[in-house]
Every structure is written in C-alpha cells, then in structure tokens.
Design a protein around this motif. Structure first.
Motif, PDB file in Angstrom:
ATOM      1  N   SER A 181     -12.774   7.059   1.069  1.00  0.00           N
ATOM      2  CA  SER A 181     -11.507   6.979   0.340  1.00  0.00           C
ATOM      3  C   SER A 181     -11.638   6.243  -0.982  1.00  0.00           C
ATOM      4  CB  SER A 181     -10.453   6.292   1.205  1.00  0.00           C
ATOM      5  OG  SER A 181     -10.873   4.993   1.549  1.00  0.00           O
ATOM      6  N   ARG A 182     -12.870   5.986  -1.422  1.00  0.00           N
ATOM      7  CA  ARG A 182     -13.031   5.284  -2.686  1.00  0.00           C
ATOM      8  C   ARG A 182     -13.001   6.265  -3.844  1.00  0.00           C
ATOM      9  NH1 ARG A 182     -17.631   0.873  -0.779  1.00  0.00           N
ATOM     10  NH2 ARG A 182     -16.252  -0.238   0.639  1.00  0.00           N
ATOM     11  N   ALA A 183     -12.189   5.959  -4.839  1.00  0.00           N
ATOM     12  CA  ALA A 183     -11.942   6.908  -5.918  1.00  0.00           C
ATOM     13  C   ALA A 183     -13.005   6.815  -6.992  1.00  0.00           C
ATOM     14  CB  ALA A 183     -10.573   6.632  -6.544  1.00  0.00           C
ATOM     15  N   PRO A 184     -13.522   7.971  -7.503  1.00  0.00           N
ATOM     16  CA  PRO A 184     -14.429   7.947  -8.629  1.00  0.00           C
ATOM     17  C   PRO A 184     -13.679   7.674  -9.914  1.00  0.00           C
ATOM     18  CG  PRO A 184     -13.959  10.204  -7.970  1.00  0.00           C
ATOM     19  CD  PRO A 184     -13.311   9.305  -6.950  1.00  0.00           C
ATOM     20  N   ALA A 185     -14.436   7.357 -10.957  1.00  0.00           N
ATOM     21  CA  ALA A 185     -13.797   6.990 -12.226  1.00  0.00           C
ATOM     22  C   ALA A 185     -12.948   8.112 -12.791  1.00  0.00           C
ATOM     23  CB  ALA A 185     -14.868   6.579 -13.229  1.00  0.00           C
ATOM     24  N   TRP A 243      -4.120   7.773  -8.917  1.00  0.00           N
ATOM     25  CA  TRP A 243      -3.415   6.760  -8.122  1.00  0.00           C
ATOM     26  C   TRP A 243      -2.112   6.364  -8.793  1.00  0.00           C
ATOM     27  CZ3 TRP A 243      -2.517   2.015 -10.387  1.00  0.00           C
ATOM     28  CH2 TRP A 243      -3.275   1.707 -11.531  1.00  0.00           C
ATOM     29  N   ALA A 244      -2.126   6.278 -10.131  1.00  0.00           N
ATOM     30  CA  ALA A 244      -0.903   5.910 -10.845  1.00  0.00           C
ATOM     31  C   ALA A 244       0.145   7.008 -10.719  1.00  0.00           C
ATOM     32  CB  ALA A 244      -1.222   5.648 -12.310  1.00  0.00           C
ATOM     33  N   ASP A 245      -0.297   8.276 -10.811  1.00  0.00           N
ATOM     34  CA  ASP A 245       0.632   9.392 -10.675  1.00  0.00           C
ATOM     35  C   ASP A 245       1.234   9.427  -9.275  1.00  0.00           C
ATOM     36  OD1 ASP A 245       0.058  10.095 -13.248  1.00  0.00           O
ATOM     37  OD2 ASP A 245      -1.399  11.646 -12.721  1.00  0.00           O
ATOM     38  N   ALA A 246       0.384   9.227  -8.252  1.00  0.00           N
ATOM     39  CA  ALA A 246       0.876   9.220  -6.877  1.00  0.00           C
ATOM     40  C   ALA A 246       1.859   8.086  -6.664  1.00  0.00           C
ATOM     41  CB  ALA A 246      -0.295   9.101  -5.900  1.00  0.00           C
ATOM     42  N   LYS A 247       1.561   6.913  -7.238  1.00  0.00           N
ATOM     43  CA  LYS A 247       2.450   5.759  -7.107  1.00  0.00           C
ATOM     44  C   LYS A 247       3.808   6.057  -7.736  1.00  0.00           C
ATOM     45  CE  LYS A 247       3.682   1.465  -6.397  1.00  0.00           C
ATOM     46  NZ  LYS A 247       3.908   0.940  -5.044  1.00  0.00           N
ATOM     47  N   LEU A 248       3.807   6.631  -8.932  1.00  0.00           N
ATOM     48  CA  LEU A 248       5.065   6.937  -9.608  1.00  0.00           C
ATOM     49  C   LEU A 248       5.877   7.973  -8.842  1.00  0.00           C
ATOM     50  CD1 LEU A 248       3.847   7.038 -13.327  1.00  0.00           C
ATOM     51  CD2 LEU A 248       5.294   5.310 -12.255  1.00  0.00           C
ATOM     52  N   ARG A 249       5.192   8.991  -8.300  1.00  0.00           N
ATOM     53  CA  ARG A 249       5.897  10.016  -7.522  1.00  0.00           C
ATOM     54  C   ARG A 249       6.530   9.407  -6.273  1.00  0.00           C
ATOM     55  NH1 ARG A 249       1.405  13.315  -8.927  1.00  0.00           N
ATOM     56  NH2 ARG A 249       0.393  12.831  -6.941  1.00  0.00           N
ATOM     57  N   GLU A 285     -12.151  -7.717  -1.548  1.00  0.00           N
ATOM     58  CA  GLU A 285     -11.057  -8.413  -0.864  1.00  0.00           C
ATOM     59  C   GLU A 285      -9.870  -7.490  -0.645  1.00  0.00           C
ATOM     60  OE1 GLU A 285     -10.737 -11.777   0.500  1.00  0.00           O
ATOM     61  OE2 GLU A 285     -12.830 -11.165   0.450  1.00  0.00           O
ATOM     62  N   MET A 286      -9.539  -6.677  -1.664  1.00  0.00           N
ATOM     63  CA  MET A 286      -8.398  -5.781  -1.529  1.00  0.00           C
ATOM     64  C   MET A 286      -8.697  -4.626  -0.576  1.00  0.00           C
ATOM     65  SD  MET A 286      -6.143  -7.374  -3.052  1.00  0.00           S
ATOM     66  CE  MET A 286      -4.896  -6.166  -2.623  1.00  0.00           C
ATOM     67  N   GLY A 287      -9.971  -4.263  -0.473  1.00  0.00           N
ATOM     68  CA  GLY A 287     -10.351  -3.254   0.510  1.00  0.00           C
ATOM     69  C   GLY A 287     -10.047  -3.732   1.914  1.00  0.00           C
ATOM     70  N   ARG A 346      -8.232   3.220   1.588  1.00  0.00           N
ATOM     71  CA  ARG A 346      -8.780   2.413   0.504  1.00  0.00           C
ATOM     72  C   ARG A 346      -8.677   3.154  -0.828  1.00  0.00           C
ATOM     73  NH1 ARG A 346     -13.861  -1.514   1.625  1.00  0.00           N
ATOM     74  NH2 ARG A 346     -13.017  -2.687   3.396  1.00  0.00           N
ATOM     75  N   ILE A 347      -7.497   3.097  -1.397  1.00  0.00           N
ATOM     76  CA  ILE A 347      -7.260   3.739  -2.686  1.00  0.00           C
ATOM     77  C   ILE A 347      -7.552   2.763  -3.823  1.00  0.00           C
ATOM     78  CG2 ILE A 347      -5.427   4.657  -4.179  1.00  0.00           C
ATOM     79  CD1 ILE A 347      -4.248   5.992  -1.713  1.00  0.00           C
TER      80      ILE A 347
END
Length: 373
Positions: free
Chosen positions: A91-95, A101-107, A290-292, A302-303
């Motif tokens: 679940s680790r995002a590539p660059a 993630w920002a688009d998903a958060k806003l939606r 730590e956030m993971g 783990r986004i």
C-alpha cells in the motif's frame, strides 16, 4: 398446367420469404448480442471509476452506496502499487501518485460533509503535551479515511458537564467507513479521563505521543516562558533543593514526564492493546515509519508514506510535501520548533537520573525501548 406453374411459383416465393425472414432475424440477433456485450463491458469499465448516486435513492441506501464509492476511490489509488508480498509494502505509494491521495481526501471530505453524520470519536490522541501530538494529528488527517477535529475540545477534562451530545456536535461529519478522531494532550494526565472515555466507549483506540521527559520539560518551560517572561528560572521550578538533587514533582512540567504513573491509571480501564505509543524522537527522524505504525494501529491502509514528507531544516522537523491541489507545503505553525532555553548540563543530568527508574518501568510495561537514557 398453368395452375401447377402458379402453385409452384407461390411455394417458391413462400420459401424464399421464410428463408429471408430467418436470415434477417439471425443477423439482427447476432448484432444485438454483440452490441449488448460491448455496452456491458464499457459500463463495467466505468463502474470501477465512478459510482454516481441515484437521485431517487433513500437516505440510508444512498449513504451505503457512497461508502462503497469512497472505498473504491481509495482502493483505486493504491491498486497499481501492489507488487510486494508484504501487505504493508503493497500500500505504499510511488512518487508518481503524489496527487492521488490529496484527490481522494478531497473527494471523501466532500462526500462526508454532504452525506455523513456526526459521530463520537473512534480514536483519541490523548497525550502528551509537547510530545508531538499536533504533528501526528496533521499527518494522519491527510488520510482519506480519517476525519479529525482541528481544535482541542478538552471535553474529558474541562467540559465533561456539557454532555456527550455537545461533544458529538463538535465532530466533523464522517461516513461509516471513516474514522472520527480528536486530540487533547492533557487527557493523559487527567485522573478522570480514562474512566470518562471508557464510559463513552470501552472500544476507543488511544494514541499517546511520548518524548524524552527531560527534553519535554524544557520544551514545556520554553513555551510558558514565551507567554510569561517573568516566571522563575527552569532550575528554580524543577528542584526543591538543587544541591541535594531533590526534584519538585508538584511542578506540572516535571510530573507529566513520569509516564508510568499516568499509564497505570489508564490500564485500569483499557487494555494495553488499545493503546499505541508514538516516539516523538522517531516522529522527527522517521515520520513515515511512525505514521505507518499509527495507520496499522487504526486499521488503515498505509497511504501516508515517506513520499509525503520533507525535512524542514529551519524548523528542525518534517513537514508535509505540497500536494498538487495546494499552493503551499503544510508545516506546523510558528509556535512549533522554538529554540529551547539553554539549561546547564548538570541540571539535565540530574533530571535524567531522576527519570531513569520511571522510564525503565515504562519501557517494560509497554514493551518498547525509547532509548532516552
């Protein structure tokens, strides 16, 4: 003879008409099958990308459908990333997916604000003051499945008499698939807080951000000094008798760092498995790691990964990288990262010696060595 000829011609015409009709029907049937298959495949292709709500759907049915959409949006942002056999690595995002993630958060925020409900929190960041709680809150709230209250409500220590309905009314709207979170670091040292939180829900997950108690006390004093410049020196407040090394445990800045005393109170109402301890030091040196672990504890994918952070040398701690939807990087405010008051090394060593037995017992209880000694 003419009659036979006409009869034969009529039979031939009838056969021709029958064959032509059958042929035309078969052609139409084949065309219909091919057209419908193409339509269905196209529809399925779009179904995974968007899930528009029906205008005629009932409230609960509509909300359920939107929950599924939100889940699909989060999954679609991470599906292409899966290649490792380790679920955490998958679940680790590539660059290249920096804006997903920002688009998903806003939606998800938009959907939650329109169709979500205000709920009591599933998880709380309960402490400790000057440990790094604000950083954890700001970092975790970029997760699409987390909705967090930005201010500290102080419900379980100062406003408990206002009631749970008042407390619920402060919360952001969330979908059933999202976690509601709030942060008030003074809860950890409030005697009544564990019992009150357990009365709300004994299933609540608790996050405690801890830091070297000596460094934490100096940071606490530095913050107070910025607001009250005429207070006594750190040494005067920290000791009853400095020459004898007698520490004044009645001073709150000292008492907060005696973590094991406060933890024992919490363990009367919550299992240790319901509590997650974040290292304030590792939050600076390895924020993604730590956030993971925080995401794992909350049951989230783990986004939030190292792709989301950069180290701000001026402030001395990590900040969030700028998403494409924003014009500015997200860094903690001016009150964070202050230069600490200079304290004599002898004083620091005396406090380290004082805290050592408390630290050791704390390590043994939580099963984690924070390496403060």
């Amino acid at each position: 003879m003419a009659h036979r000829f006409l009869s034969s011609a009529n039979r031939f015409s009838a056969r021709f008409a029958f064959i032509f009709t059958v042929s035309l029907s078969c052609t139409y049937l084949c065309y219909s099958i091919l057209f419908c298959r193409s339509t269905i495949m196209t529809s399925q292709g779009y179904e995974g990308k968007r899930c528009p709500p029906s205008k005629n759907a009932g409230g609960k049915k509509l909300l359920g459908k939107l929950d599924n959409c939100a889940s699909l949006e989060v999954r679609s942002g991470t599906a292409a990333q899966r290649g490792s056999s380790d679920p955490r690595d998958q679940s680790r995002a590539p660059a290249s997916t920096g804006s997903h993630w920002a688009d998903a958060k806003l939606r998800n925020m938009s959907v939650a604000q329109k169709y979500g409900n205000k709920k009591l929190p599933n998880a709380l960041i309960v402490g400790v003051k000057k440990g790094g709680t604000r950083a954890v809150l700001e970092f975790i709230r970029i997760h699409p499945d987390v909705r967090a209250l930005g201010t500290e409500p102080h419900f379980f220590d100062r406003n408990y008499d206002r009631g749970l309905d008042w407390y619920r009314g402060l919360m952001p709207r969330t979908l059933d698939s999202q976690i509601t979170l709030e942060k008030t670091p003074s809860y950890f040292v409030t005697r009544e807080a564990p019992r009150r939180i357990s009365s709300m829900s004994h299933k609540t997950k608790l996050i405690v951000v801890v830091r070297n108690p000596v460094t934490r006390a100096i940071s606490d004093y530095t913050q107070t000094l910025s607001k009250k410049p005429d207070i006594p020196t750190f040494e005067e407040l920290a000791f009853k008798n400095k020459s004898l090394g007698l520490v004044d445990t009645s001073w709150n800045a000292i008492r907060i760092g005696m973590y094991i005393l406060h933890l024992e109170n919490w363990l009367q109402y919550f299992r240790l498995s319901q509590m997650h301890f974040v290292s304030g030091e590792r939050l600076i040196t390895d924020p993604a790691g730590e956030m993971g672990r925080v995401q794992d504890f909350l049951g989230l994918k783990r986004i939030i990964t190292d792709k989301h952070f950069y180290f701000n040398r001026t402030k001395g701690f990590p900040c969030l990288k700028k998403p494409e939807s924003s014009s500015q990087p997200r860094c903690l405010g001016k009150s964070k990262g202050r230069t600490h008051v200079q304290i004599e090394q002898e004083v620091i060593e005396q406090l380290q010696e004082f805290y050592r037995p408390f630290n050791i017992k704390f390590y043994e209880t939580v099963g984690q060595d924070f390496k403060w000694d």
